[in-house]
Motif scaffolding. Structure first.
Motif, short mmCIF file in Angstrom:
data_model
loop_
_atom_site.label_atom_id
_atom_site.label_comp_id
_atom_site.label_asym_id
_atom_site.label_seq_id
_atom_site.Cartn_x
_atom_site.Cartn_y
_atom_site.Cartn_z
N ALA A 52 1.14 7.22 0.59
CA ALA A 52 1.77 8.34 -0.10
C ALA A 52 1.09 8.64 -1.43
CB ALA A 52 3.25 8.05 -0.30
N GLU A 53 0.58 7.60 -2.07
CA GLU A 53 -0.05 7.76 -3.38
C GLU A 53 -1.43 8.43 -3.28
OE1 GLU A 53 -0.12 3.82 -4.86
OE2 GLU A 53 1.99 3.80 -5.46
N ILE A 54 -2.16 8.19 -2.21
CA ILE A 54 -3.53 8.70 -2.13
C ILE A 54 -3.66 9.94 -1.26
CG2 ILE A 54 -4.47 6.39 -2.50
CD1 ILE A 54 -5.26 6.35 0.47
N CYS A 55 -2.60 10.33 -0.57
CA CYS A 55 -2.72 11.46 0.36
C CYS A 55 -2.92 12.76 -0.39
CB CYS A 55 -1.50 11.54 1.26
SG CYS A 55 -0.01 12.17 0.46
N LEU A 56 -3.44 13.74 0.33
CA LEU A 56 -3.71 15.07 -0.23
C LEU A 56 -2.82 16.09 0.48
CD1 LEU A 56 -7.59 14.79 -0.19
CD2 LEU A 56 -6.14 14.61 -2.21
N CYS A 57 -1.52 15.79 0.56
CA CYS A 57 -0.60 16.67 1.27
C CYS A 57 -0.52 18.03 0.61
CB CYS A 57 0.80 16.04 1.31
SG CYS A 57 0.91 14.57 2.35
N TRP A 58 -0.51 19.07 1.42
CA TRP A 58 -0.39 20.42 0.85
C TRP A 58 0.98 20.61 0.25
CZ3 TRP A 58 3.19 24.10 2.35
CH2 TRP A 58 3.90 23.85 3.53
N ASN A 59 1.98 19.89 0.77
CA ASN A 59 3.33 19.94 0.21
C ASN A 59 3.59 18.60 -0.45
OD1 ASN A 59 6.01 20.09 -0.41
ND2 ASN A 59 6.66 20.93 1.55
N ALA A 70 -9.87 1.77 3.01
CA ALA A 70 -10.18 2.12 4.39
C ALA A 70 -11.15 3.29 4.46
CB ALA A 70 -8.91 2.46 5.15
N ARG A 71 -11.92 3.32 5.51
CA ARG A 71 -12.83 4.44 5.76
C ARG A 71 -12.01 5.72 5.95
NH1 ARG A 71 -16.67 4.89 11.10
NH2 ARG A 71 -18.41 6.05 10.21
N PHE A 72 -12.38 6.78 5.21
CA PHE A 72 -11.68 8.06 5.27
C PHE A 72 -10.21 7.94 4.88
CE2 PHE A 72 -14.45 7.98 9.22
CZ PHE A 72 -15.58 8.39 8.57
N GLY A 73 -9.88 6.98 4.01
CA GLY A 73 -8.49 6.65 3.69
C GLY A 73 -7.65 7.83 3.24
N ALA A 74 -8.16 8.70 2.36
CA ALA A 74 -7.36 9.80 1.82
C ALA A 74 -6.98 10.80 2.91
CB ALA A 74 -8.11 10.51 0.69
N SER A 75 -7.92 11.15 3.76
CA SER A 75 -7.63 12.10 4.84
C SER A 75 -6.67 11.50 5.85
CB SER A 75 -8.91 12.54 5.54
OG SER A 75 -9.63 13.44 4.73
N MET A 76 -6.89 10.24 6.19
CA MET A 76 -5.99 9.59 7.15
C MET A 76 -4.58 9.47 6.58
SD MET A 76 -7.79 9.05 9.87
CE MET A 76 -7.33 7.65 10.88
N ALA A 77 -4.49 9.16 5.28
CA ALA A 77 -3.18 9.07 4.64
C ALA A 77 -2.47 10.42 4.65
CB ALA A 77 -3.33 8.57 3.20
N THR A 78 -3.22 11.48 4.45
CA THR A 78 -2.65 12.83 4.48
C THR A 78 -2.09 13.15 5.85
OG1 THR A 78 -4.28 13.51 2.84
CG2 THR A 78 -3.12 15.26 4.01
N ILE A 79 -2.88 12.86 6.87
CA ILE A 79 -2.46 13.14 8.25
C ILE A 79 -1.21 12.33 8.59
CG2 ILE A 79 -3.15 12.82 10.66
CD1 ILE A 79 -6.09 13.40 9.53
N LEU A 80 -1.18 11.09 8.16
CA LEU A 80 -0.01 10.24 8.40
C LEU A 80 1.23 10.80 7.73
CD1 LEU A 80 0.85 7.29 9.50
CD2 LEU A 80 0.72 6.65 7.09
N GLN A 81 1.10 11.15 6.45
CA GLN A 81 2.26 11.62 5.69
C GLN A 81 2.79 12.96 6.19
OE1 GLN A 81 4.11 10.14 3.33
NE2 GLN A 81 2.92 8.28 3.51
N GLU A 82 1.94 13.75 6.83
CA GLU A 82 2.38 15.05 7.33
C GLU A 82 2.87 14.99 8.77
OE1 GLU A 82 -0.89 17.74 6.58
OE2 GLU A 82 -0.11 18.20 4.57
N ASN A 83 2.91 13.80 9.34
CA ASN A 83 3.38 13.63 10.71
C ASN A 83 4.88 13.32 10.70
OD1 ASN A 83 4.06 12.34 13.25
ND2 ASN A 83 1.88 12.22 13.67
N ASP A 84 5.69 14.25 11.16
CA ASP A 84 7.15 14.07 11.14
C ASP A 84 7.59 12.89 11.99
OD1 ASP A 84 7.47 16.24 9.46
OD2 ASP A 84 7.81 17.67 11.09
N GLU A 85 6.91 12.66 13.11
CA GLU A 85 7.28 11.55 13.98
C GLU A 85 7.03 10.20 13.30
OE1 GLU A 85 5.24 12.23 17.67
OE2 GLU A 85 6.95 13.35 18.48
N TYR A 86 6.03 10.15 12.42
CA TYR A 86 5.80 8.91 11.67
C TYR A 86 7.02 8.58 10.80
CZ TYR A 86 4.56 6.02 7.70
OH TYR A 86 4.59 5.05 6.71
N HIS A 87 7.55 9.57 10.11
CA HIS A 87 8.70 9.32 9.24
C HIS A 87 9.95 8.97 10.05
CE1 HIS A 87 6.49 10.38 5.66
NE2 HIS A 87 6.05 11.47 6.26
#
Length: 272
Positions: free
Chosen positions: A255-262, A214-231
């Motif tokens: 989860a595999e490609i995200c760049l989560c700070w945590n 996907a376009r901008f996949g890593a950044s979008m994955a990071t934003i998704l994984q850091e969204n508590d409401e998503y989980h």
């Protein structure tokens, strides 16, 4: 308006070189370039096609879509071709790039001061994204992450951070709306097919934005994984037995490609 100032890297698997790029052809093209450096000997269809396929038709640095119908594709020389002409068509030195990233990196000497090579280094081991900015885990100014941020201009301009905010905020708004919808529906989600399918389709569409291709996949994955409401949304869909195997596969890829700070939190959310 999204064609300038994006840096979102993802690990790329280096493919075998094109069959047409034989040792004899490589020597021939290299000699031509060394005699006249204005010759774009790398600008061969089989080279460009091979690089595009390897990177899922995206820039290796910013994940912008490139090629036919998209941004202009440049053949990126990880080690500068003018400084190291013997590597001008060495397959392991070639990457796909958009014009912006290729120009930003310019003639930087990656032998003297290496930066991330997405075919050799997994960016998530060096970077994390927080508040729409990229940070290096290693704070040493000479670390691979720090140097890559500086050379590629990941956080140079306000425009880059603003762009991440714009696309990330849109994704967060979509997730928030889906979460509110499922809370409002409650058990009715089991009997209201129309509303249930709308939530399922919305989840699928958002998850597809967070994949390797996907376009901008890593950044979008990071934003998704850091969204508590998503989980929380995922848990509710699991509770109602409407979280599908396809959704779970897309979730794991994000989860595999995200760049989560945590990263520990990201990994904890991989399987519930």
């Amino acid at each position: 308006k999204w064609q300038n100032g994006r840096i979102e890297m993802i690990k790329i698997k280096r493919t075998s070189k094109p069959e047409a790029l034989t040792e004899d052809v490589q020597i021939q093209l290299t000699n031509i370039f060394k005699k006249d450096k204005t010759k774009t000997v790398w600008n061969k269809k089989y080279i460009k096609d091979g690089l595009l396929k390897m990177s899922s038709n995206k820039c290796c640095y910013c994940e912008e879509l490139i090629g036919d119908g998209c941004s202009e594709m440049h053949v990126e020389h990880y080690h500068d071709k003018d400084t190291y002409p013997d590597e001008v068509v060495v397959w392991e030195n070639l990457l796909s790039s958009c014009a912006h990233c290729n120009k930003k990196k310019s003639k930087h000497d990656t032998y003297k001061e290496p930066i991330i090579d997405p075919t050799k280094n997994d960016p998530k081991k060096f970077f994390y994204m927080k508040s729409y900015r990229y940070f290096s885990y290693d704070k040493n100014p000479d670390s691979l992450g720090k140097v890559s941020i500086a050379v590629l201009g990941i956080n140079d301009t306000e425009e880059k951070v603003k762009l991440r905010f714009v696309i990330g905020n849109k994704l967060n708004e979509e997730i928030e709306k889906l979460y509110e919808d499922i809370i409002e529906l409650g058990d009715e989600i089991l009997t209201n097919t129309r509303k249930r399918n709308r939530i399922i389709n919305g989840c699928m569409n958002n998850l597809r934005l967070c994949t390797r291709t996907a376009r901008f996949g890593a950044s979008m994955a990071t934003i998704l994984q850091e969204n508590d409401e998503y989980h929380e949304l995922r848990k509710l869909l699991q509770k109602y037995n409407i979280w599908s195997d396809e959704m779970e596969q897309l979730h794991k890829e994000a989860a595999e490609i995200c760049l989560c700070w945590n990263e520990a939190n990201c990994n904890n959310n991989l399987v519930v």
